[in-house]
Design a protein around this motif. Structure first.
Motif, PDB file in Angstrom:
ATOM      1  N   ARG A   1      10.631   6.293   4.137  1.00 47.28           N
ATOM      2  CA  ARG A   1       9.282   7.358   4.401  1.00 47.28           C
ATOM      3  C   ARG A   1       9.014   8.282   3.125  1.00 47.28           C
ATOM      4  NH1 ARG A   1       4.648   5.593   4.802  1.00 47.28           N
ATOM      5  NH2 ARG A   1       5.294   3.801   6.755  1.00 47.28           N
ATOM      6  N   ARG A   2      10.336   8.833   3.877  1.00 46.25           N
ATOM      7  CA  ARG A   2      10.608  10.672   2.933  1.00 46.25           C
ATOM      8  C   ARG A   2      11.007  10.323   1.363  1.00 46.25           C
ATOM      9  NH1 ARG A   2      15.740  13.057   6.565  1.00 46.25           N
ATOM     10  NH2 ARG A   2      15.392  14.187   4.772  1.00 46.25           N
ATOM     11  N   LEU A   3      11.506   9.359   1.461  1.00 43.56           N
ATOM     12  CA  LEU A   3      11.728   9.384   0.021  1.00 43.56           C
ATOM     13  C   LEU A   3      10.562   8.743  -0.640  1.00 43.56           C
ATOM     14  CD1 LEU A   3      13.413   8.340  -2.875  1.00 43.56           C
ATOM     15  CD2 LEU A   3      13.886   6.385  -2.196  1.00 43.56           C
ATOM     16  N   GLU A   4       9.487   7.967  -0.227  1.00 45.31           N
ATOM     17  CA  GLU A   4       8.250   7.460  -0.565  1.00 45.31           C
ATOM     18  C   GLU A   4       7.773   8.799  -1.138  1.00 45.31           C
ATOM     19  OE1 GLU A   4       4.602   4.829   1.051  1.00 45.31           O
ATOM     20  OE2 GLU A   4       5.392   6.293   2.153  1.00 45.31           O
ATOM     21  N   GLN A   5       7.565   9.795   0.239  1.00 44.35           N
ATOM     22  CA  GLN A   5       7.088  11.022  -0.132  1.00 44.35           C
ATOM     23  C   GLN A   5       7.304  11.577  -0.779  1.00 44.35           C
ATOM     24  OE1 GLN A   5       6.768  12.422   3.946  1.00 44.35           O
ATOM     25  NE2 GLN A   5       5.472  11.062   4.948  1.00 44.35           N
ATOM     26  N   ARG A   6       8.104  11.709  -2.089  1.00 42.19           N
ATOM     27  CA  ARG A   6       9.019  12.719  -2.974  1.00 42.19           C
ATOM     28  C   ARG A   6       8.303  12.190  -3.928  1.00 42.19           C
ATOM     29  NH1 ARG A   6      13.985  12.339  -0.247  1.00 42.19           N
ATOM     30  NH2 ARG A   6      14.895  11.340  -2.360  1.00 42.19           N
ATOM     31  N   ARG A   7       8.888  10.316  -3.262  1.00 34.60           N
ATOM     32  CA  ARG A   7       8.009  10.165  -5.163  1.00 34.60           C
ATOM     33  C   ARG A   7       6.516   9.891  -5.619  1.00 34.60           C
ATOM     34  NH1 ARG A   7      12.101  10.515  -6.497  1.00 34.60           N
ATOM     35  NH2 ARG A   7      14.364   8.664  -6.456  1.00 34.60           N
ATOM     36  N   HIS A   8       5.618   9.874  -4.337  1.00 33.81           N
ATOM     37  CA  HIS A   8       4.320  10.218  -4.201  1.00 33.81           C
ATOM     38  C   HIS A   8       3.796  11.517  -5.219  1.00 33.81           C
ATOM     39  CE1 HIS A   8       2.304   7.083  -1.393  1.00 33.81           C
ATOM     40  NE2 HIS A   8       3.611   6.938  -2.702  1.00 33.81           N
ATOM     41  N   ALA A   9       4.626  12.596  -4.276  1.00 32.11           N
ATOM     42  CA  ALA A   9       4.450  13.703  -5.158  1.00 32.11           C
ATOM     43  C   ALA A   9       5.321  13.659  -6.650  1.00 32.11           C
ATOM     44  CB  ALA A   9       5.223  14.725  -4.515  1.00 32.11           C
ATOM     45  N   GLN A  10       5.816  13.653  -6.935  1.00 33.03           N
ATOM     46  CA  GLN A  10       6.684  13.294  -8.210  1.00 33.03           C
ATOM     47  C   GLN A  10       5.553  13.358  -9.479  1.00 33.03           C
ATOM     48  OE1 GLN A  10      10.007  11.558  -8.175  1.00 33.03           O
ATOM     49  NE2 GLN A  10      10.595  11.369 -10.710  1.00 33.03           N
ATOM     50  N   PHE A  11       4.426  11.720  -8.721  1.00 32.87           N
ATOM     51  CA  PHE A  11       4.329  11.181  -9.699  1.00 32.87           C
ATOM     52  C   PHE A  11       2.389  11.408  -9.010  1.00 32.87           C
ATOM     53  CE2 PHE A  11       7.910   8.590  -9.380  1.00 32.87           C
ATOM     54  CZ  PHE A  11       8.468   9.027 -11.087  1.00 32.87           C
TER      55      PHE A  11
ATOM     56  N   ALA B   1      -6.760   9.179  -5.478  1.00 37.83           N
ATOM     57  CA  ALA B   1      -7.141   9.851  -4.736  1.00 37.83           C
ATOM     58  C   ALA B   1      -7.320   8.809  -3.121  1.00 37.83           C
ATOM     59  CB  ALA B   1      -8.168  10.505  -5.068  1.00 37.83           C
ATOM     60  N   GLY B   2      -6.200   9.155  -2.336  1.00 35.43           N
ATOM     61  CA  GLY B   2      -6.008   8.466  -1.002  1.00 35.43           C
ATOM     62  C   GLY B   2      -5.714   7.516  -1.187  1.00 35.43           C
TER      63      GLY B   2
ATOM     64  N   TRP C   1      -2.116   3.834  -5.171  1.00 37.95           N
ATOM     65  CA  TRP C   1      -1.680   3.345  -6.741  1.00 37.95           C
ATOM     66  C   TRP C   1      -1.410   4.968  -7.043  1.00 37.95           C
ATOM     67  CZ3 TRP C   1      -1.233  -1.773  -7.181  1.00 37.95           C
ATOM     68  CH2 TRP C   1      -1.928  -2.711  -6.348  1.00 37.95           C
ATOM     69  N   PHE C   2      -1.565   4.260  -8.653  1.00 36.97           N
ATOM     70  CA  PHE C   2      -0.917   5.333  -9.563  1.00 36.97           C
ATOM     71  C   PHE C   2      -0.978   4.495 -11.005  1.00 36.97           C
ATOM     72  CE2 PHE C   2       1.766   6.681  -6.141  1.00 36.97           C
ATOM     73  CZ  PHE C   2       1.859   7.709  -6.598  1.00 36.97           C
ATOM     74  N   ALA C   3      -1.562   5.324 -11.877  1.00 35.93           N
ATOM     75  CA  ALA C   3      -1.954   5.096 -12.950  1.00 35.93           C
ATOM     76  C   ALA C   3      -1.130   4.335 -13.944  1.00 35.93           C
ATOM     77  CB  ALA C   3      -3.041   5.975 -14.015  1.00 35.93           C
TER      78      ALA C   3
END
Length: 163
Positions: free
Chosen positions: A106-116, A122-123, A126-128
């Motif tokens: 989960r911590r790595l996932e959160q870092r990737r979410h912040a990175q991109f 929103a919410g 998923w990322f473009a």
């Protein structure tokens, strides 16, 4: 020291019996799927997880927990999520392609979410699709033909460490 062909082959056989010879295995490792093995006079070991080829994986092995951050593509969107059971998780997510796995929780996932975050819908997770994300995924996938094979190796290694 110069050796005749007969003695050179005998010396090679002695060394090969002791250290083994790495080569393409006769079939993929049943534990991790690796195609490279080490051949000894007594048989083959997987070069990656050291499973003895020919032995069936023990059906009574307790499951191991290997958390991964996964990257899947659906149309022009990429989902970044995490799971300790990606086969089950991805069976419930619409996707066109599994792009890569990255060991982590989960911590790595959160870092990737912040990175991109700039390209996040929103919410959602998923990322473009965009260049920085594509470059990150390409780096994760470098030298890996099948993300599932990499995941299987991580699980096999965890079994090996656990004994």
């Amino acid at each position: 020291m110069r050796l005749c062909a007969r003695h050179l082959l005998e010396a090679y056989d002695l060394v090969a019996a002791e250290v083994g010879v790495a080569d393409l295995a006769p079939h993929p490792c049943p534990a991790c799927g690796c195609r490279v093995g080490v051949h000894y006079p007594s048989g083959w070991l997987c070069a990656d997880c050291e499973w003895r080829l020919g032995d069936a994986p023990d059906g009574e092995l307790q499951p191991v927990r290997v958390e991964v951050v996964y990257y899947v593509r659906y149309r022009e969107q990429v989902k970044i999520g995490t799971s300790a059971n990606p086969r089950q998780r991805l069976a419930s997510i619409p996707h066109d392609e599994v792009l890569a796995f990255e060991p982590g929780g989960r911590r790595l996932e959160q870092r990737r979410h912040a990175q991109f975050a700039e390209h996040r819908f929103a919410g959602t997770e998923w990322f473009a699709a965009h260049d920085a994300l594509a470059e990150h995924i390409a780096a994760l996938a470098l030298g890996i033909d099948d993300p599932w094979a990499a995941y299987d190796r991580w699980v096999s290694r965890r079994h090996a460490v656990r004994g």
